[in-house]
Write a protein that holds these residues in place. Structure first.
Motif, PDB file in Angstrom:
ATOM      1  N   LYS A 787       0.999  -1.150   0.087  1.00 36.67           N
ATOM      2  CA  LYS A 787      -0.031  -0.007  -0.079  1.00 36.67           C
ATOM      3  C   LYS A 787       0.892   1.264   0.035  1.00 36.67           C
ATOM      4  O   LYS A 787       0.476   2.287  -0.808  1.00 36.67           O
ATOM      5  N   PHE A 788       1.821   1.058   1.021  1.00 38.14           N
ATOM      6  CA  PHE A 788       2.878   2.268   0.852  1.00 38.14           C
ATOM      7  C   PHE A 788       3.266   2.722  -0.631  1.00 38.14           C
ATOM      8  O   PHE A 788       3.345   3.841  -1.119  1.00 38.14           O
ATOM      9  N   ARG A 789       3.833   1.808  -1.185  1.00 37.80           N
ATOM     10  CA  ARG A 789       4.735   1.751  -2.131  1.00 37.80           C
ATOM     11  C   ARG A 789       3.744   2.300  -3.459  1.00 37.80           C
ATOM     12  O   ARG A 789       4.141   3.260  -4.177  1.00 37.80           O
ATOM     13  N   ARG A 790       2.580   1.663  -3.439  1.00 35.92           N
ATOM     14  CA  ARG A 790       1.513   1.982  -4.504  1.00 35.92           C
ATOM     15  C   ARG A 790       1.086   3.505  -4.367  1.00 35.92           C
ATOM     16  O   ARG A 790       0.968   4.428  -5.399  1.00 35.92           O
ATOM     17  N   VAL A 791       0.858   3.705  -3.091  1.00 33.50           N
ATOM     18  CA  VAL A 791       0.485   5.347  -2.936  1.00 33.50           C
ATOM     19  C   VAL A 791       1.508   6.280  -3.216  1.00 33.50           C
ATOM     20  O   VAL A 791       1.078   7.604  -3.703  1.00 33.50           O
ATOM     21  N   CYS A 792       2.713   5.944  -2.839  1.00 32.55           N
ATOM     22  CA  CYS A 792       3.672   6.896  -3.134  1.00 32.55           C
ATOM     23  C   CYS A 792       3.928   7.104  -4.874  1.00 32.55           C
ATOM     24  O   CYS A 792       4.249   8.034  -5.050  1.00 32.55           O
ATOM     25  N   GLU A 793       3.715   5.951  -5.448  1.00 31.98           N
ATOM     26  CA  GLU A 793       3.829   5.961  -6.955  1.00 31.98           C
ATOM     27  C   GLU A 793       2.666   7.101  -7.358  1.00 31.98           C
ATOM     28  O   GLU A 793       3.264   7.876  -8.138  1.00 31.98           O
ATOM     29  N   LEU A 794       1.586   7.084  -6.855  1.00 30.23           N
ATOM     30  CA  LEU A 794       0.406   7.923  -7.527  1.00 30.23           C
ATOM     31  C   LEU A 794       0.748   9.266  -6.916  1.00 30.23           C
ATOM     32  O   LEU A 794       0.587  10.047  -7.576  1.00 30.23           O
ATOM     33  N   SER A 795       1.119   9.354  -5.697  1.00 29.85           N
ATOM     34  CA  SER A 795       1.602  10.860  -5.132  1.00 29.85           C
ATOM     35  C   SER A 795       2.502  11.495  -6.046  1.00 29.85           C
ATOM     36  O   SER A 795       2.447  12.560  -6.461  1.00 29.85           O
ATOM     37  N   SER A 796       3.573  10.721  -6.422  1.00 32.33           N
ATOM     38  CA  SER A 796       4.672  11.083  -7.209  1.00 32.33           C
ATOM     39  C   SER A 796       4.239  11.493  -8.428  1.00 32.33           C
ATOM     40  O   SER A 796       4.401  12.661  -9.197  1.00 32.33           O
ATOM     41  N   ALA A 797       3.256  10.783  -9.281  1.00 34.43           N
ATOM     42  CA  ALA A 797       2.697  10.899 -10.476  1.00 34.43           C
ATOM     43  C   ALA A 797       1.880  12.476 -10.368  1.00 34.43           C
ATOM     44  O   ALA A 797       2.024  13.356 -11.262  1.00 34.43           O
ATOM     45  N   CYS A 798       1.117  12.638  -9.467  1.00 41.06           N
ATOM     46  CA  CYS A 798       0.240  13.796  -9.249  1.00 41.06           C
ATOM     47  C   CYS A 798       1.165  15.123  -9.192  1.00 41.06           C
ATOM     48  O   CYS A 798       0.971  16.235  -9.810  1.00 41.06           O
ATOM     49  N   VAL A 799       2.239  14.822  -8.300  1.00 38.89           N
ATOM     50  CA  VAL A 799       2.972  16.189  -8.140  1.00 38.89           C
ATOM     51  C   VAL A 799       3.909  16.336  -9.233  1.00 38.89           C
ATOM     52  O   VAL A 799       4.082  17.592  -9.689  1.00 38.89           O
ATOM     53  N   MET A 800       4.392  15.353 -10.038  1.00 40.11           N
ATOM     54  CA  MET A 800       5.124  15.624 -11.276  1.00 40.11           C
ATOM     55  C   MET A 800       4.000  16.240 -12.385  1.00 40.11           C
ATOM     56  O   MET A 800       4.598  17.238 -13.106  1.00 40.11           O
TER      57      MET A 800
END
Length: 1291
Positions: A787-800
């Motif tokens: 969960k932590f890894r997947r939500v960090c991926e999505l967060s990074s995408a949104c921020v990018m």
């Protein structure tokens, strides 16, 4: 059903002979004419069964090419969306080589709930997910050899293929249908029943079918099976209930479990004959009934223990309830006769010309509210004596407020005749017809017949229209049809069709609307009907009415999608002028790319009226959109996602370069200036295309980085699985799938290809995050680290995405139009809603952060911090734009504040936990502060940017850094005091008053603004500022304020924060301070202020004197309250003491002029009370008995209250606090009321005394006392009594 009769190729066919030279015409397998004659649907190829196998590309080649000017002909074609799996193709080749009859070798179907398509070819059943692309789907093969051999039908395997009824069961029914689009169902079963041999087959797990043999059961009946349905049992594993109805009127129930099949016959009075009272002379009673079984869709979920199903008989619809637990009982709920004598309930029989009526099939809409029945009626023409068949659709809906047992259905609309006069068919052909409802257009119906033809019926522009699904004849029959499952609880998608040999096709909504024709009046002759020209007229009229431009399935494929239904809905109509302007602009831009010249471009575009449209219909916006949304022609699904993704970056960069060229074209041609001044929204959209393109490029790079990291983490052996996994990849699949379903022309494209091509709809990323993040991308059953890894991926995408957009905007800031009233794409509600979905998941995961190590925890914190920054920026931009657009923003502002504080508080708590973990055994305060300041610096900047004062205050309190506090107060100024006001409030509420006042030395104006609500401290600040007059006014107002105002206790500044009420002594103290301040200020008119303050001091002093005379109970009741003047005066009158009677007049003299004017009646009451204080009758008797002289009379009257009151109010020494006069309000004598100063008077003291009981006898004496008092002063000569004797009214 609706295919044309066989005919020779005409001239048009010969013209296209080169394009169709590999098509061989052979006779039909069945010598049956279809219902529609060819003139009603012109330009169709000649009929015939297919030649030896031809590929799907051959089918596409046989569709006549259409020029762009053909009035939208391309828009009404079906769209190819998927090839058969290779395993199916191989089986079909073997079947063709074995010379198996084409009409019996293949059968198939589609299941909406599971998105599975299936085909039986030879002795094998092939199952695959038709929504997935060829590279990602898997084909399941079930061997039917053992099933047929057990029943002695091995040699007849091919001939029995068309007799199978198939039901697919999704064991993962708890999940939303159609939401998990990144992979096919992982658990499913299948129930099959052969209509002729009555063999029931059950595979509990189709994925393990090769290892586990199927379960079989033979129904011991001599009648054929007409319909089969099945439903999973929620409380059991891989178990289901199947229901089948046979032509003998028997309903059978099968309990299918992994251990066996348990059949049971259920009788509910069903019969192949009609019930009593129904005349069977006009109604069919045959082996075809009961006809159909369907599940009721109304309010059903996978957890329900009861399901309803509908049964169609030869004259009625019956509804049953099935318990999915315990005994699995079936009970009848209601029945409704649809064929009878009452035409209002359904179809009326016994009409002239009717011979037979067949209810053929029924279906129910997704909401479970409308039931549609396909009906065929055999009629006889009374003029020509010829027979024909009429096909109709009967739509029924539930009545509102009707209980079970009553008539619960009613007609939704009159019977819809779809073919008024068709040829007569036998029952076998009629019973092969199937009905499906749903799809697009909304309310349309799909009709399939046994000869492999299919037609869509829909009601459009006040008439029924029919759309023929038409492919070249080497495509084979239409096996089945379904609809694209609804996405995000929206309406169903377009119709999707499974063909026998040409794969899967979709019918766009526009195709049904544009290609629909009115039903022919009669299709028995080859001469056609009066509706022969309806197709061309419909196309032409609709194109003119809807202003729809034909689009090819290329770079402009998005405009042909079902989502952009501009011409259908009338929302954004485009005129021929718009088309011409767009074509001109496209040509001019193309010329610029070749030559770099822009001479005369602006004038040409102005003359074409290219600058008159705003928003999405603006031609510049459309060209910009076509640039960023261009589809790559070399992407193919068969090469796999890895190959496709390797081309994404190059294509995106090429798009970016072309879009920059377009901006240069706008600038050099001066179109940019024109757009910025006249179409700001359009220019904003063009620039946003550049922002989104930059963001998409960054997202592609991020996906590439994540893929490399996954490969490194999992190892090279995982290969492509590592590259096509992770939360970002799933999100890309979701967004791409949503675009594919909304635009059926894209169904043969890969999800990732569609995602990276559809740049202008980048907001769909956030839409999918909002709707499907918790259910699909991050589910509850995932391990915490995942969960932590997947939500960090999505967060990074949104921020990018945001950072890329901001960087682009900064780089091209001079290109943007004035921003007033424009809302950027990243400030739309769908964007911040999607961001909040990710942020809320991360907030929940913070509670599980202890499962991570130190570096992972800090990485998670950093991702949440960056996501918070872009989320708050999105909110802030939206809030700024709303007032400019004159929209209410209060609700949004409250939401912004709530989510801002929740995120920043959680982040700061995490920062403190980092510091505590880092400095566990150290007590160095300085080191603690340094570490805390370092870790919270970024958070502090976000808090300052978004006015998160609570977080800023918490950081200051933990650091205890006065310099930091002062800096923050200076940097965070706002219209209402900014952070300074928040700090003052915190200090005031915590009773740190000395610190509060010291801050006022540096923040003078801010503290003065804050202390306006706290006058008990405001005067101190004003004295510090040497504003003595203001301090005097503040103190004066505070001293006479109401008692419900709390006063800060300066002495208890660091204590419990108690508050004390103003006592009378405190009020006197404040009044004295006010007097001193007024004298120190010496402003103009300060003497009058001092006089007013002295009057209020006397009033307070008098209240203290009055309270001493009150009884203890009343004294406690009053306490330290400041009594109003009226209450004090009434107390003076109530006590009946001569001294207090006089003090009542003092209170009037100390009051204001307005108080005098507004309380005249109370003043009169004071005079009555003053007269009652002396015994005037006794005084009169003494004066007569003793014969008073003037001196004696004067001495006696001086002691009366009337005399003293008159002297106070009207004497030479009389005075009031503001210079007003008593005779202005209440003169002494009636004859003096016409004095110019007595304009407010309506009475007099004399008139009041005339009401006294002793006035008739002692009136002269009373008036003498009154008049003597009015001239008596401390330094005046005693007046003579004789001066007032003549004025007595007693004479």
């Amino acid at each position: 059903m609706f295919s044309p009769p066989a005919k020779k190729s005409g001239l048009s066919a010969r013209k296209n002979a080169f394009d169709r030279r590999d098509e061989v015409s052979t006779p039909l397998a069945e010598n049956r004419r279809p219902l529609l004659d060819s003139p009603a649907v012109p330009n169709r190829p000649a009929t015939g069964t297919p030649a030896p196998w031809a590929s799907r590309l051959s089918v596409l080649a046989r569709i006549p090419p259409v020029r762009k000017s053909d009035s939208g002909d391309e828009a009404h074609r079906p769209v190819y969306i998927g090839e058969f799996p290779q395993e199916v193709r191989d089986a079909q080749i073997i079947s063709s080589q074995n010379r198996v009859p084409a009409d019996t070798s293949i059968s198939g179907g589609m299941d909406k709930a599971t998105s599975f398509a299936w085909i039986i070819c030879g002795n094998k059943l092939f199952i695959w997910n038709h929504l997935l692309t060829a590279a990602s789907r898997k084909c399941i093969i079930l061997d039917l050899t053992s099933v047929t051999s057990e029943n002695g039908e091995m040699g007849k395997g091919y001939s029995q293929n068309n007799n199978w009824l198939v039901c697919l069961i999704n064991w993962d029914g708890s999940k939303k249908t159609g939401s998990k689009v990144t992979q096919q169902s992982s658990s499913a079963g299948i129930v099959m029943c052969n209509k002729k041999t009555r063999t029931l087959v059950f595979w509990p797990d189709i994925y393990n079918a090769n290892r586990v043999p199927p379960l079989t059961c033979v129904i011991r009946q001599n009648y054929s099976i007409n319909s089969l349905i099945a439903s999973a049992i929620p409380s059991a594993t891989n178990s289901c209930i199947a229901l089948a109805c046979s032509s003998d009127g028997v309903l059978c129930r099968f309990l299918c479990t992994p251990t066996g099949i348990e059949p049971k016959q259920i009788k509910h009075g069903m019969s192949s004959t009609f019930s009593p009272g129904v005349d069977s002379s006009q109604l069919v009673a045959s082996n075809g009934y009961p006809r159909s079984l369907i599940w009721h869709t109304f309010s059903h979920s996978s957890d329900d223990t009861t399901r309803q199903f509908l049964l169609l008989t030869n004259h009625e619809i019956r509804c049953f309830a099935l318990e999915l637990s315990a005994e699995f009982n079936v009970s009848e709920l209601w029945s409704h006769e649809i064929i009878g004598t009452d035409g209002d309930l359904g179809i009326q029989k016994d009409l002239a010309g009717q011979k037979k009526i067949w209810p053929l099939d029924l279906d129910i809409d997704a909401d479970g509210k409308v039931i549609t029945v396909l009906v065929a009626i055999l009629c006889k023409d009374r003029v020509t004596s010829s027979s024909y068949t009429e096909y109709s659709l009967l739509t029924m809906q539930y009545k509102s407020g009707v209980d079970i047992g009553e008539t619960i259905l009613e007609k939704k609309a009159p019977i819809q005749v779809i073919v008024p006069k068709a040829r007569v068919e036998d029952e076998e052909f009629l019973f092969s017809m199937r009905l499906k409802v749903g799809g697009k257009p909304a309310g349309s119906a799909f009709i399939l017949s046994g000869d492999g033809t299919a037609t869509v019926s829909h009601y459009w522009m006040n008439s029924t229209k029919l759309y023929q699904f038409d492919l070249p004849h080497d495509a084979g029959k239409v096996l089945d049809a379904s609809v694209f499952p609804a996405i995000d609880d929206s309406q169903d998608g377009a119709w999707v069709v499974l063909t026998e040999k040409a794969g899967v096709w979709a019918i766009p909504e526009r195709a049904v609307v544009l290609g629909g024709v009115e039903p022919p009046e009669r299709s028995l002759s080859r001469k056609g009907s009066s509706n022969d020209r309806s197709l061309q007229e419909e196309r032409r009229n609709f194109s003119i009415a809807g202003n729809i431009a034909p689009r090819r399935a290329s770079s402009e494929v998005w405009d042909a999608g079902d989502r952009q239904r501009a011409g259908l809905t009338g929302v954004a109509r485009r005129s021929p002028q718009d088309e011409e302007s767009e074509a001109l602009l496209s040509q001019l831009f193309h010329d610029f790319l070749l030559s770099g010249q822009v001479d005369g471009v602006l004038d040409k575009l102005k003359n074409s009226r290219a600058f008159e449209r705003e928003g999405e219909t603006n031609v510049f916006t459309r060209i910009s959109k076509s640039i960023v949304d261009t589809l790559a022609k070399h992407w193919t699904t068969t090469r796999g996602p890895e190959i496709a993704l390797s081309l994404a970056s190059a294509q995106l960069v090429a798009k970016q370069q072309k879009h920059q060229k377009f901006l240069q074209f706008l600038a050099l041609s001066k179109c940019h200036e024109e757009l910025c001044s006249r179409q700001r929204e359009s220019m904003q959209t063009i620039m946003e295309h550049g922002e989104k393109l930059a963001g998409m490029i960054q997202m592609r790079e991020l996906q590439n980085t994540i893929s490399h990291e996954s490969t490194s983490r999992l190892g090279s052996s995982y290969g492509s699985d590592a590259q096509t996994s992770g939360a970002l990849w799933d999100l890309i699949q979701l967004v791409g799938e949503r675009a594919r379903r909304n635009t059926v022309l894209l169904m043969d494209r890969d999800n990732a290809e569609v995602f990276y091509s559809k740049v202008s709809d980048l907001e769909e990323v956030f839409h999918c995050l909002e709707k499907q993040l918790k259910d699909v991308i991050i589910s509850e059953d995932m391990p915490a680290p995942v969960k932590f890894r997947r939500v960090c991926e999505l967060s990074s995408a949104c921020v990018m995405l945001f950072h890329a957009a901001f960087q682009y905007k900064s780089e091209y800031r001079l290109w943007y139009p004035p921003p007033e009233g424009l809302t950027p794409w990243y400030a739309k509600s769908v964007v911040w809603s999607g961001l909040w979905s990710v942020a809320s998941i991360m907030l929940q995961l913070l509670n599980e952060a202890n499962r991570l190590d130190g570096s992972e925890k800090f990485d998670f914190y950093s991702n949440l911090e960056l996501l918070t920054e872009v989320l708050l920026e999105s909110y802030s931009t939206a809030i700024t734009a709303k007032p400019e657009r004159k929209e209410d923003h209060r609700t949004l502002l409250e939401e912004y504040w709530t989510r801002r504080d929740a995120l920043l508080d959680a982040l700061y708590n995490q920062v403190k936990s980092f510091v505590e973990a880092k400095l566990q055994d150290e007590e160095n305060k300085e080191q603690y502060n340094d570490t805390l300041m370092t870790l919270s610096s970024k958070l502090l900047s976000i808090a300052k940017r978004h006015e998160a004062y609570r977080t800023m205050w918490s950081i200051y309190c933990d650091l205890d850094d006065s310099e930091l506090l002062h800096n923050l107060m200076h940097e965070s100024m706002g219209p209402k005091g900014g952070f300074s006001c928040f700090v003052f409030k915190q200090l005031y509420e915590s009773k740190q008053l000395s610190k509060l006042m010291r801050l006022g030395e540096e923040f003078q104006d801010e503290l003065a603004t804050f202390l306006k609500l706290h006058p008990d401290l405001l005067w101190l600040h004003e004295v510090f500022l040497h504003q003595f007059s203001s301090a005097s006014e503040t103190l004066h107002a505070l001293s006479v304020s109401k008692d419900d105002r709390p006063v800060s206790s300066m002495e208890d500044a660091g204590a419990t924060g108690s508050r004390c009420q103003l006592s009378l002594a405190s009020r006197k103290h404040f009044l004295n301070l006010a007097k001193i301040s007024a004298m120190a200020g010496r402003d103009a008119g300060y003497e009058l202020k001092v006089k007013r303050i002295d009057a209020d001091l006397r009033i307070l002093q008098l209240q203290e004197e009055i309270l001493r005379l009150l009884p203890d109970e009343e004294k406690q009741l009053v306490g330290e309250k400041l009594l109003p003047l009226t209450d004090l005066i009434e107390l003076c009158l109530k006590i009946q003491h001569p001294e207090l009677s006089l003090r009542a007049f003092d209170l009037f003299s100390w009051a204001t002029a307005s108080f005098l004017r507004n309380n005249t009646s109370l003043l009169e009451e004071c005079w009555r009370n003053a007269a009652n204080q002396d015994n005037w009758g006794k005084l009169y008797q003494r004066s007569m008995t003793e014969g008073w002289s003037d001196e004696s009379t004067m001495e006696e009257l001086k002691e009366t209250v009337l005399f003293q009151a008159s002297s106070k109010c009207y004497g030479p020494d009389a005075e009031t606090s503001d210079g007003s006069r008593f005779d202005e309000v209440l003169p002494l004598r009636l004859e003096s009321s016409d004095h110019p100063d007595s304009k407010y008077a309506s009475s007099s003291v004399e008139a009041v005394l005339m009401q006294h009981k002793d006035y008739p006898e002692a009136g002269k004496l009373m008036l003498t006392a009154l008049m003597l008092g009015s001239v008596w002063g401390s330094s005046s000569t005693p007046p003579s009594v004789m001066d007032y004797e003549g004025s007595s009214p007693m004479k």
